[in-house]
Scaffold this motif. Structure first.
Motif, mmCIF file in Angstrom:
data_model
loop_
_atom_site.group_PDB
_atom_site.id
_atom_site.type_symbol
_atom_site.label_atom_id
_atom_site.label_comp_id
_atom_site.label_asym_id
_atom_site.label_seq_id
_atom_site.Cartn_x
_atom_site.Cartn_y
_atom_site.Cartn_z
ATOM 1 N N GLU A 1 0.816 -0.993 -0.040
ATOM 2 C CA GLU A 1 0.015 -0.069 0.072
ATOM 3 C C GLU A 1 1.084 1.353 -0.084
ATOM 4 O O GLU A 1 0.578 2.102 -0.782
ATOM 5 C CB GLU A 1 -1.021 0.119 1.148
ATOM 6 N N GLY B 1 0.244 0.303 -4.199
ATOM 7 C CA GLY B 1 -0.799 -0.840 -4.573
ATOM 8 C C GLY B 1 -1.841 -0.932 -3.665
ATOM 9 O O GLY B 1 -1.719 0.079 -2.800
ATOM 10 N N SER B 2 -2.592 -2.028 -3.693
ATOM 11 C CA SER B 2 -3.723 -1.992 -2.807
ATOM 12 C C SER B 2 -3.836 -3.796 -2.781
ATOM 13 O O SER B 2 -3.659 -4.403 -3.458
ATOM 14 C CB SER B 2 -4.963 -1.394 -3.643
ATOM 15 N N MET B 3 -4.489 -3.889 -1.469
ATOM 16 C CA MET B 3 -4.859 -5.179 -1.072
ATOM 17 C C MET B 3 -6.362 -5.447 -1.622
ATOM 18 O O MET B 3 -7.238 -4.758 -1.241
ATOM 19 C CB MET B 3 -4.795 -5.272 0.367
ATOM 20 N N LEU B 4 -6.425 -6.712 -2.129
ATOM 21 C CA LEU B 4 -7.592 -7.108 -2.591
ATOM 22 C C LEU B 4 -8.366 -8.118 -1.579
ATOM 23 O O LEU B 4 -9.661 -8.302 -1.989
ATOM 24 C CB LEU B 4 -7.415 -7.739 -4.039
ATOM 25 N N PHE C 1 -3.305 -9.086 -3.784
ATOM 26 C CA PHE C 1 -3.070 -7.368 -3.995
ATOM 27 C C PHE C 1 -3.131 -7.311 -5.488
ATOM 28 O O PHE C 1 -3.160 -8.116 -6.411
ATOM 29 C CB PHE C 1 -1.476 -7.133 -3.427
ATOM 30 N N LYS C 2 -2.986 -5.868 -5.637
ATOM 31 C CA LYS C 2 -2.985 -5.147 -7.255
ATOM 32 C C LYS C 2 -1.954 -4.474 -6.923
ATOM 33 O O LYS C 2 -1.620 -3.393 -6.162
ATOM 34 C CB LYS C 2 -4.359 -4.699 -7.238
ATOM 35 N N THR D 1 0.714 -1.339 -8.890
ATOM 36 C CA THR D 1 0.305 0.191 -9.556
ATOM 37 C C THR D 1 0.100 0.164 -10.740
ATOM 38 O O THR D 1 -0.569 0.960 -11.328
ATOM 39 C CB THR D 1 1.650 1.204 -9.298
#
Length: 141
Positions: A100, A104-107, A122-123, A125
């Motif tokens: 994060e 990025g971001s956690m899914l 995760f996703k 950038t």
């Protein structure tokens, strides 16, 4: 005897997950196309609707499985990941924070994988879905 198993280095790719909405159908596809054979999961009962495990050729340490992905991750949506590489981490929470912090971001939240470990999606950038995997301390020795 081949010796005692040692965990791979932090950041190593340890699992290739092929996401599927219908695991048995996908298993049949890969068996027909690539002549793959499948094996029983070593730490939890095999649920053919959720997981079909495979190994690559001898000498290739990366293994994988065709797996039912949680709908909340978006992996199975049109344009979703399809194939997810899982990276070994020492701590899911610290790695999630690092993902994060890097944009990025956690899914997903933590998911238990039998008695062996925990993982999260995760996703990055660029919109690529990945997975992080932590070996549980009882299995790391």
């Amino acid at each position: 005897m081949a010796g005692e198993w040692k965990a791979p280095k932090f950041g190593s790719p340890v699992w290739l997950g092929i996401s599927a909405s219908n695991v048995p159908r996908a298993r049949e596809f890969y068996a027909k196309v690539f002549d793959w054979t499948f094996k029983q999961h070593s730490t939890q009962p095999d649920d053919p609707e959720k997981l079909a495990m495979f190994d690559f050729n001898p000498g290739v340490s990366l293994s994988g499985g065709i797996q039912k992905a949680p709908e909340s991750t978006g992996v199975l949506q049109p344009g979703g990941a399809g194939v997810v590489i899982y990276w070994l981490v020492e701590d899911l929470d610290k790695s999630a924070a690092a993902i994060e912090a890097a944009g990025g971001s956690m899914l997903s939240g933590p998911e238990k994988e039998g008695e062996s470990g925990m993982y999260r999606y995760f996703k990055d950038t660029e919109g690529t879905t990945g997975g992080i995997y932590q070996i549980l301390s009882s299995c790391a020795n």
